[in-house]
Design a protein around this motif. Structure first.
Motif, PDB file in Angstrom:
ATOM      1  N   ARG A 140       5.111   4.542   3.452  1.00 41.99           N
ATOM      2  CA  ARG A 140       5.647   3.598   4.663  1.00 41.99           C
ATOM      3  C   ARG A 140       6.012   2.277   4.457  1.00 41.99           C
ATOM      4  NH1 ARG A 140       4.188   6.154   9.677  1.00 41.99           N
ATOM      5  NH2 ARG A 140       3.160   8.051   9.499  1.00 41.99           N
ATOM      6  N   ALA A 141       5.081   1.653   3.399  1.00 46.70           N
ATOM      7  CA  ALA A 141       5.309   0.307   2.942  1.00 46.70           C
ATOM      8  C   ALA A 141       6.626   0.202   1.781  1.00 46.70           C
ATOM      9  CB  ALA A 141       4.315  -0.402   2.463  1.00 46.70           C
ATOM     10  N   GLU A 279      -1.858 -10.402  -1.801  1.00 45.87           N
ATOM     11  CA  GLU A 279      -1.628 -10.559  -0.307  1.00 45.87           C
ATOM     12  C   GLU A 279      -1.314  -9.406   0.346  1.00 45.87           C
ATOM     13  OE1 GLU A 279       2.974 -11.590  -0.003  1.00 45.87           O
ATOM     14  OE2 GLU A 279       1.695 -12.954  -1.372  1.00 45.87           O
ATOM     15  N   ARG A 280      -1.662  -9.545   1.803  1.00 47.50           N
ATOM     16  CA  ARG A 280      -1.638  -8.495   2.761  1.00 47.50           C
ATOM     17  C   ARG A 280      -0.013  -8.225   2.817  1.00 47.50           C
ATOM     18  NH1 ARG A 280      -5.547 -10.504   7.600  1.00 47.50           N
ATOM     19  NH2 ARG A 280      -7.263 -11.093   6.564  1.00 47.50           N
ATOM     20  N   GLY A 281       0.242  -6.736   2.823  1.00 51.05           N
ATOM     21  CA  GLY A 281       1.244  -6.191   3.050  1.00 51.05           C
ATOM     22  C   GLY A 281       1.643  -5.573   4.284  1.00 51.05           C
ATOM     23  N   TYR A 282       2.630  -4.911   4.633  1.00 50.51           N
ATOM     24  CA  TYR A 282       3.135  -4.475   6.238  1.00 50.51           C
ATOM     25  C   TYR A 282       3.387  -3.074   5.998  1.00 50.51           C
ATOM     26  CZ  TYR A 282       2.098  -9.293   7.558  1.00 50.51           C
ATOM     27  OH  TYR A 282       1.523 -10.297   7.973  1.00 50.51           O
ATOM     28  N   PHE A 283       3.324  -2.150   6.877  1.00 50.46           N
ATOM     29  CA  PHE A 283       4.002  -0.793   6.879  1.00 50.46           C
ATOM     30  C   PHE A 283       4.258  -0.610   8.505  1.00 50.46           C
ATOM     31  CE2 PHE A 283      -0.508   0.325   7.417  1.00 50.46           C
ATOM     32  CZ  PHE A 283      -0.475   1.452   8.327  1.00 50.46           C
ATOM     33  N   ASP A 284       5.157  -0.045   8.612  1.00 51.99           N
ATOM     34  CA  ASP A 284       5.315   0.266  10.047  1.00 51.99           C
ATOM     35  C   ASP A 284       5.605  -1.079  10.984  1.00 51.99           C
ATOM     36  OD1 ASP A 284       5.368   2.931   9.350  1.00 51.99           O
ATOM     37  OD2 ASP A 284       3.514   3.429  10.531  1.00 51.99           O
ATOM     38  N   GLU A 285       6.143  -2.178  10.183  1.00 55.33           N
ATOM     39  CA  GLU A 285       6.512  -3.261  10.838  1.00 55.33           C
ATOM     40  C   GLU A 285       5.493  -4.323  10.839  1.00 55.33           C
ATOM     41  OE1 GLU A 285       8.743  -3.119  14.431  1.00 55.33           O
ATOM     42  OE2 GLU A 285      10.478  -1.939  13.375  1.00 55.33           O
ATOM     43  N   LEU A 290      -4.245  -4.257   2.672  1.00 52.40           N
ATOM     44  CA  LEU A 290      -4.427  -4.854   1.133  1.00 52.40           C
ATOM     45  C   LEU A 290      -5.046  -3.560   0.232  1.00 52.40           C
ATOM     46  CD1 LEU A 290      -4.290  -7.449  -0.185  1.00 52.40           C
ATOM     47  CD2 LEU A 290      -6.733  -7.845   0.330  1.00 52.40           C
ATOM     48  N   LEU A 291      -4.437  -3.594  -0.957  1.00 52.96           N
ATOM     49  CA  LEU A 291      -5.049  -2.568  -1.683  1.00 52.96           C
ATOM     50  C   LEU A 291      -6.209  -2.781  -2.547  1.00 52.96           C
ATOM     51  CD1 LEU A 291      -1.363  -1.336  -2.847  1.00 52.96           C
ATOM     52  CD2 LEU A 291      -3.068   0.215  -1.757  1.00 52.96           C
ATOM     53  N   CYS A 292      -6.750  -1.618  -3.091  1.00 46.69           N
ATOM     54  CA  CYS A 292      -7.889  -2.040  -3.954  1.00 46.69           C
ATOM     55  C   CYS A 292      -7.910  -0.571  -4.618  1.00 46.69           C
ATOM     56  CB  CYS A 292      -9.336  -2.421  -3.350  1.00 46.69           C
ATOM     57  SG  CYS A 292      -9.710  -1.287  -2.157  1.00 46.69           S
ATOM     58  N   VAL A 293      -8.959  -0.371  -5.696  1.00 45.68           N
ATOM     59  CA  VAL A 293      -9.042   0.830  -6.391  1.00 45.68           C
ATOM     60  C   VAL A 293     -10.392   0.901  -6.919  1.00 45.68           C
ATOM     61  CG1 VAL A 293      -8.819  -0.371  -8.651  1.00 45.68           C
ATOM     62  CG2 VAL A 293      -8.206   1.839  -8.544  1.00 45.68           C
TER      63      VAL A 293
END
Length: 475
Positions: A140-141, A279-285, A290-293
């Protein structure tokens, strides 16, 4: 209605149906859920601003790994939400299970017991939906996930918009509530039992200004954090030797945090791939993530290690063009020797102060070593990182540990009285009307920030108390 206990006009002797100690995320969520049953009384040590004299009540001594007792909690309406950075994550399903290589692991129930409360939890934390699927969010992002296979798995944190600050979002609501009364600047200094020692009868409260009162209730709930809840129980020893609920010496044991350690041997390359890690991303506007693994459940089992997640970050002192670091948030193993007790020193209310002995085990360090090595090799394999050296246990150094402001495990939940402090419904094994809400009941800590699970568990507790009271009324 919110009342200041220091005011001579405020009556501190009260009888209510439900008394909740602590106006933090758990206490206020519970009060709001039970308000229609009324009357509900919330007892809060602080006011609406940080007060140095109240913060001084948290001063204690650390005899294990150094820990900033006065900095990781604020005594005020809203509790730990004043410090919260808004990170929301869900536990993995296997975090609730018994893992034979993790002593003390296993909740009295599986994830299915609290999953029904996730949707409401998300709404309470200003998250628009219950989407924690990193693959769907990445799609979505319109971004690529650098890691996603049978060894390493992507994960996301979600963030409410705006971040919930209970003192700001809910003060007006509680100030105008007719069914919930909140006493600020009121400190619980003792819990008194009935003649049979089977249930609580009253709470003794005291202000720093010297006012005292007694609160009687049908149901009492302690919701004042993993350190203060245990401290109150241990200090309440005038009727029961060694404190309430401590017949089997579990109160204060299994203090868990989410230790943070950097992977210093790993250098990040192709930094541009990690924009939504830094940094924080946005999806659906407008939805933030924020990603990690981390390592898959299968690898954790094969390696016999704890859960963990790695993230990519820059410290506040680093410039935007500096190469970011890789750090890990670690699950800490339940450890009875990582514990808090009471010292001989007393605070201004006459209560004995905390003595914290925070410790890690061989399993904690082994989990760091193996997870860091697995992830470092994966960074190198896909050409997004360079490994300078193998990470060994000999590299351990307690002084490098960072804390996460998470106080967990000191009044652990267990099926059997011999193994913990509260049962699967968060009721103390020894007493029919004392419950504990919050992260102190977690039997194990997962890797994930605890707030989301804590709120879901509190909603489950609210349903249990509601059912119990309705049965009493109907019976």
């Amino acid at each position: 209605m919110i009342l200041d206990s220091r005011d001579e006009k405020v009556n501190l002797n009260r009888s209510v149906q439900i008394a909740i100690v602590g106006a933090g995320p758990a206490g206020l969520t519970l009060a709001n859920e039970l308000a229609d049953l009324g009357p509900v009384l919330v007892i809060e040590s602080g006011g609406f601003e940080v007060d140095a004299d109240l913060q001084a009540l948290q001063i204690g001594e650390c005899v294990g790994i150094d820990y900033p007792l006065t900095e990781t909690r604020t005594r005020q309406f809203g509790g730990s939400s004043a410090l919260w950075a808004g990170y929301c994550a869900v536990f993995d399903s296997h975090d609730f299970t018994h893992r034979e290589w993790v002593p003390g692991s296993g909740w009295p129930f599986g994830v299915e017991a609290i999953k029904p409360y996730y949707e409401k939890t998300a709404k309470l934390l200003n998250i628009d939906d219950l989407n924690f699927d990193p693959r769907d969010i990445a799609r979505r992002a319109e971004i690529q996930l650098p890691f996603d296979n049978e060894i390493v798995i992507p994960t996301v944190w979600r963030f409410g918009t705006p971040t919930v600050r209970i003192s700001e979002h809910h003060r007006d609501h509680f100030d105008t509530s007719k069914n919930v009364i909140t006493l600020t600047h009121a400190n619980v200094v003792d819990i008194r039992l009935d003649a049979e020692h089977s249930m609580a009868s009253t709470l003794k409260i005291r202000t720093l200004s010297g006012r005292e009162g007694h609160i009687s209730a049908d149901i009492f709930v302690l919701a004042c954090g993993g350190i203060e809840t245990a401290r109150i129980l241990l200090n309440s020893d005038t009727q029961v030797c060694h404190g309430l609920g401590n017949a089997n010496d579990w109160v204060g044991r299994n203090f868990m945090e989410h230790p943070h350690l950097s992977i210093s041997a790993l250098t990040v390359e192709r930094v541009g791939l990690f924009k939504n890690w830094l940094e924080r991303g946005y999806f659906d506007e407008e939805k933030q993530f924020l990603l990690c693994v981390g390592l898959s459940e299968r690898i954790q089992k094969e390696a016999q290690i704890l859960n963990a997640r790695a993230h990519i970050y820059r410290t506040p002192s680093m410039s935007d063009d500096e190469t970011p670091k890789v750090g890990m948030f670690l699950e800490q193993a339940p450890n009875p020797n990582s514990r808090l007790t009471l010292s001989d020193r007393t605070d201004s209310l006459g209560m004995r102060r905390v003595r914290l002995d925070w410790r890690l085990t061989e399993l904690d360090w082994k989990s760091y070593e193996k997870t860091a090595n697995y992830l470092s090799r994966e960074f190198e394999r896909i050409n997004v990182g360079k490994v300078r050296d193998t990470i060994h246990l000999i590299d351990r150094d307690d002084s490098l540990l960072l804390h996460s402001n998470h106080h967990l495990g000191t009044t652990r939940m267990s099926r059997n009285k011999a193994d913990g402090v509260v049962d699967s419904n968060s009721r103390m094994h020894d007493y029919s009307n004392i419950y504990i809400a919050g992260g102190s009941v977690f039997p194990s800590a997962s890797w994930a920030n605890p707030t989301f699970t804590l709120i879901a568990l509190t909603l489950r507790l609210a349903d249990h108390i509601r059912t119990k009271l309705e049965q009493v009324r109907g019976g």
